[in-house]
Design a protein around this motif. Structure first.
Motif, PDB file in Angstrom:
ATOM      1  N   ASP A  97      48.943  20.633  37.904  1.00 23.01           N
ATOM      2  CA  ASP A  97      48.906  20.510  36.604  1.00 23.01           C
ATOM      3  C   ASP A  97      48.290  19.142  36.116  1.00 23.01           C
ATOM      4  O   ASP A  97      48.615  18.650  34.702  1.00 23.01           O
ATOM      5  CB  ASP A  97      50.386  20.644  36.160  1.00 23.01           C
ATOM      6  N   GLU A  98      47.911  18.239  36.871  1.00 27.14           N
ATOM      7  CA  GLU A  98      47.657  16.898  36.460  1.00 27.14           C
ATOM      8  C   GLU A  98      46.187  16.729  36.712  1.00 27.14           C
ATOM      9  O   GLU A  98      45.665  15.539  36.493  1.00 27.14           O
ATOM     10  CB  GLU A  98      48.267  16.008  37.331  1.00 27.14           C
ATOM     11  N   LEU A  99      45.449  17.713  37.003  1.00 27.03           N
ATOM     12  CA  LEU A  99      44.111  17.475  37.223  1.00 27.03           C
ATOM     13  C   LEU A  99      43.111  18.687  36.633  1.00 27.03           C
ATOM     14  O   LEU A  99      43.184  19.798  36.882  1.00 27.03           O
ATOM     15  CB  LEU A  99      43.874  17.558  38.855  1.00 27.03           C
ATOM     16  N   ASP A 100      41.902  18.035  36.155  1.00 26.06           N
ATOM     17  CA  ASP A 100      41.044  19.026  35.501  1.00 26.06           C
ATOM     18  C   ASP A 100      39.674  18.925  36.318  1.00 26.06           C
ATOM     19  O   ASP A 100      39.325  17.839  37.034  1.00 26.06           O
ATOM     20  CB  ASP A 100      40.432  18.707  34.008  1.00 26.06           C
ATOM     21  N   ILE A 101      38.959  19.873  36.358  1.00 27.90           N
ATOM     22  CA  ILE A 101      37.444  20.044  37.296  1.00 27.90           C
ATOM     23  C   ILE A 101      36.456  20.192  36.095  1.00 27.90           C
ATOM     24  O   ILE A 101      36.461  21.147  35.234  1.00 27.90           O
ATOM     25  CB  ILE A 101      37.560  21.190  38.289  1.00 27.90           C
ATOM     26  N   VAL A 102      35.868  19.361  36.170  1.00 28.20           N
ATOM     27  CA  VAL A 102      34.430  19.167  35.277  1.00 28.20           C
ATOM     28  C   VAL A 102      33.288  19.362  35.874  1.00 28.20           C
ATOM     29  O   VAL A 102      32.668  18.865  36.714  1.00 28.20           O
ATOM     30  CB  VAL A 102      34.593  17.830  34.321  1.00 28.20           C
ATOM     31  N   ILE A 103      32.554  20.602  35.149  1.00 26.81           N
ATOM     32  CA  ILE A 103      31.302  21.055  35.889  1.00 26.81           C
ATOM     33  C   ILE A 103      30.433  20.961  34.632  1.00 26.81           C
ATOM     34  O   ILE A 103      30.332  21.674  33.581  1.00 26.81           O
ATOM     35  CB  ILE A 103      31.549  22.378  36.234  1.00 26.81           C
ATOM     36  N   PRO A 104      29.072  20.077  34.689  1.00 25.68           N
ATOM     37  CA  PRO A 104      28.015  20.651  33.911  1.00 25.68           C
ATOM     38  C   PRO A 104      27.158  21.477  34.315  1.00 25.68           C
ATOM     39  O   PRO A 104      26.921  21.592  35.664  1.00 25.68           O
ATOM     40  CB  PRO A 104      27.107  18.984  33.980  1.00 25.68           C
ATOM     41  N   THR A 105      26.534  22.218  33.596  1.00 24.00           N
ATOM     42  CA  THR A 105      25.675  23.298  34.100  1.00 24.00           C
ATOM     43  C   THR A 105      24.682  23.921  32.940  1.00 24.00           C
ATOM     44  O   THR A 105      24.838  23.831  31.827  1.00 24.00           O
ATOM     45  CB  THR A 105      26.677  24.535  34.639  1.00 24.00           C
ATOM     46  N   ILE A 106      23.761  24.506  33.619  1.00 29.53           N
ATOM     47  CA  ILE A 106      22.735  25.228  32.444  1.00 29.53           C
ATOM     48  C   ILE A 106      22.531  26.812  33.163  1.00 29.53           C
ATOM     49  O   ILE A 106      21.827  27.712  32.575  1.00 29.53           O
ATOM     50  CB  ILE A 106      21.336  24.749  32.709  1.00 29.53           C
ATOM     51  N   ARG A 107      23.379  27.262  33.970  1.00 30.34           N
ATOM     52  CA  ARG A 107      23.300  28.543  34.656  1.00 30.34           C
ATOM     53  C   ARG A 107      24.726  29.100  34.959  1.00 30.34           C
ATOM     54  O   ARG A 107      25.963  28.598  34.775  1.00 30.34           O
ATOM     55  CB  ARG A 107      22.469  28.394  35.965  1.00 30.34           C
ATOM     56  N   ASN A 108      24.614  30.541  35.338  1.00 33.87           N
ATOM     57  CA  ASN A 108      25.623  31.264  35.850  1.00 33.87           C
ATOM     58  C   ASN A 108      26.593  30.410  37.208  1.00 33.87           C
ATOM     59  O   ASN A 108      25.784  30.000  37.948  1.00 33.87           O
ATOM     60  CB  ASN A 108      25.461  32.633  36.370  1.00 33.87           C
ATOM     61  N   LEU A 109      27.856  30.374  37.053  1.00 34.75           N
ATOM     62  CA  LEU A 109      28.536  29.515  38.038  1.00 34.75           C
ATOM     63  C   LEU A 109      28.837  30.411  39.171  1.00 34.75           C
ATOM     64  O   LEU A 109      29.921  30.426  39.624  1.00 34.75           O
ATOM     65  CB  LEU A 109      29.799  28.886  37.293  1.00 34.75           C
ATOM     66  N   ASP A 110      28.041  31.162  39.774  1.00 32.60           N
ATOM     67  CA  ASP A 110      28.189  31.846  41.151  1.00 32.60           C
ATOM     68  C   ASP A 110      28.629  31.119  42.119  1.00 32.60           C
ATOM     69  O   ASP A 110      29.244  31.519  43.045  1.00 32.60           O
ATOM     70  CB  ASP A 110      27.132  32.865  41.568  1.00 32.60           C
ATOM     71  N   PHE A 111      28.306  29.721  42.180  1.00 33.17           N
ATOM     72  CA  PHE A 111      28.723  28.864  43.159  1.00 33.17           C
ATOM     73  C   PHE A 111      30.162  28.858  43.271  1.00 33.17           C
ATOM     74  O   PHE A 111      30.752  28.167  44.430  1.00 33.17           O
ATOM     75  CB  PHE A 111      28.002  27.394  43.056  1.00 33.17           C
ATOM     76  N   LEU A 112      31.084  29.009  42.288  1.00 36.16           N
ATOM     77  CA  LEU A 112      32.595  29.052  42.394  1.00 36.16           C
ATOM     78  C   LEU A 112      32.962  29.923  43.441  1.00 36.16           C
ATOM     79  O   LEU A 112      34.049  29.533  43.741  1.00 36.16           O
ATOM     80  CB  LEU A 112      33.083  29.314  40.941  1.00 36.16           C
ATOM     81  N   GLU A 113      32.536  30.832  43.607  1.00 31.12           N
ATOM     82  CA  GLU A 113      32.872  31.978  44.642  1.00 31.12           C
ATOM     83  C   GLU A 113      33.162  31.439  45.914  1.00 31.12           C
ATOM     84  O   GLU A 113      34.376  31.478  46.562  1.00 31.12           O
ATOM     85  CB  GLU A 113      31.805  33.155  44.793  1.00 31.12           C
TER      86      GLU A 113
END
Length: 373
Positions: A14-30
């Protein structure tokens, strides 16, 4: 009778955010699902705001595009870069958490030399929650790791260390090279069997480093206002120096405020080599300018009156305009943008005492964007 084991909550959930810049679908998150799914994601969509970005099911996220940046910041939106990974710093601005982990969408889970998958976020958290030792180098690297300690001759008065503000992770597979190096070493790869170094070290006080933003974590409360990735990309004479600019500014301020920066573990797997000819076009002015930028940062001395990151950063911006403005008019513009960034930061992140008295103007998740989940 044996009691059922209660599963441990993920660290800093509850104390951390994950920041992702992108131009595409985020399939890498799988691939990252086992490690990142419990955490909240802030996705900053670059490029065409009408393009729909797909995020795998089951992730808790908010998604911002250029229209959202303009809506949230109004005229101050000019300080957020476009068509460059520097857009990620908008996520740092709107987060309300103490810690940030930022990762690029072409970074996959790496394996250590034994073949075990590396939980990069867990290692970053360990780095941030243990002290740094910038004032005296420990030859066994990070003395706070399991099985390590301070070596003989290390002053006891310095063994408490200082708070860690930044954890800088590394990469296997595609090295983080500039275009000229890419061109002369097109097939070079960093493999876990040859180049995996099982070490974390504190970067000494007074020493700069080239910070890479693709696998990076930091304590937002300690150093957040300095993690501005500058004016890069679309409409600017330079690109691919966004993370390094933030790193140079942040390191100078960490040194001034007695904060630590660690580098080394964790590794991620960097999957895509960007085109060296495209990179050269973005970088060539930076390659030329860095020979003057680095001496500038090496010689900067912030005044004793600067006791907060914001004060340090505003003073640094004045120095950028005065001392680098003669290198190119771009640095005048960059200095102004640095001040705008701090103004935006203070507007969205009022001091805690002030926010207790008055409801801060903030970006609530449910109103962040029609794409919020």
């Amino acid at each position: 009778m044996a009691h059922p084991i209660t599963p441990l909550s993920p660290p800093l959930k509850d104390e951390l955010d994950i920041v992702i810049p992108t131009i595409r679908n985020l399939d890498f998150l799988e691939m990252w699902r086992p490690f990142l799914q419990p955490y909240h994601l802030i996705i900053v969509q670059d490029g065409d705001p009408t393009k729909v970005i797909k995020v795998p099911d089951g992730f808790d996220y908010e998604l911002y595009n250029r229209n959202d940046v303009n809506r949230v910041l109004g005229p101050k939106a000019s300080c957020i870069s476009f068509k460059d990974s520097a857009c990620r710093c908008f996520g740092f601005l709107v987060s309300k958490k103490k810690y940030i982990f930022t990762i690029d969408d072409d970074c996959f889970v790496a394996k250590d030399p034994s073949g075990k998958e590396i939980n990069a976020l867990a290692q970053h958290i360990q780095n941030l929650l243990t002290p740094s030792t910038p004032l005296f180098f420990n030859t066994l690297y990070d003395p706070y790791r399991d099985g390590a300690d301070f070596v003989r001759g290390y002053p006891f008065s310095l063994r408490e260390g200082v708070s860690t503000a930044i954890s800088h992770g590394l990469w296997l597979n595609i090295p983080d090279y500039d275009a000229p190096t890419q061109l002369v070493k097109p097939r070079e790869r960093n493999t876990s069997s040859h180049r995996y170094v099982d070490a974390v070290m504190t970067i000494p006080k007074g020493t700069l480093f080239p910070m890479c933003g693709m696998n990076l974590a930091f304590d937002r409360e300690l150093i957040g206002p300095a993690m501005y990735f500058g004016l890069m990309g679309d409409g600017q004479p330079i690109g691919r120096y966004d993370d390094m600019w933030a790193g140079w500014c942040a390191k100078v301020i960490c040194d001034h405020l007695n904060l630590g920066v660690k580098t080394g573990l964790p590794y991620i797997w960097h999957s895509k080599a960007s085109n060296p000819f495209v990179n050269l076009k973005k970088e060539y002015k930076g390659i030329y300018w860095q020979e003057e930028i680095i001496p500038f940062f090496q010689s900067i001395i912030l005044s004793k009156e600067c006791t907060t990151v914001q004060q340090c950063y505003v003073e640094l911006s004045k120095n950028v305009k005065e001392k680098l403005g003669s290198v190119d008019p771009y640095f005048q513009k960059l200095g102004d943008a640095m001040v705008t960034w701090i103004e935006a930061w203070e507007e969205l992140n009022p001091p805690k005492e002030a926010s207790a008295a008055a409801e801060p103007k903030s970006v609530k998740k449910e109103e962040a964007s029609p794409n919020s989940k």
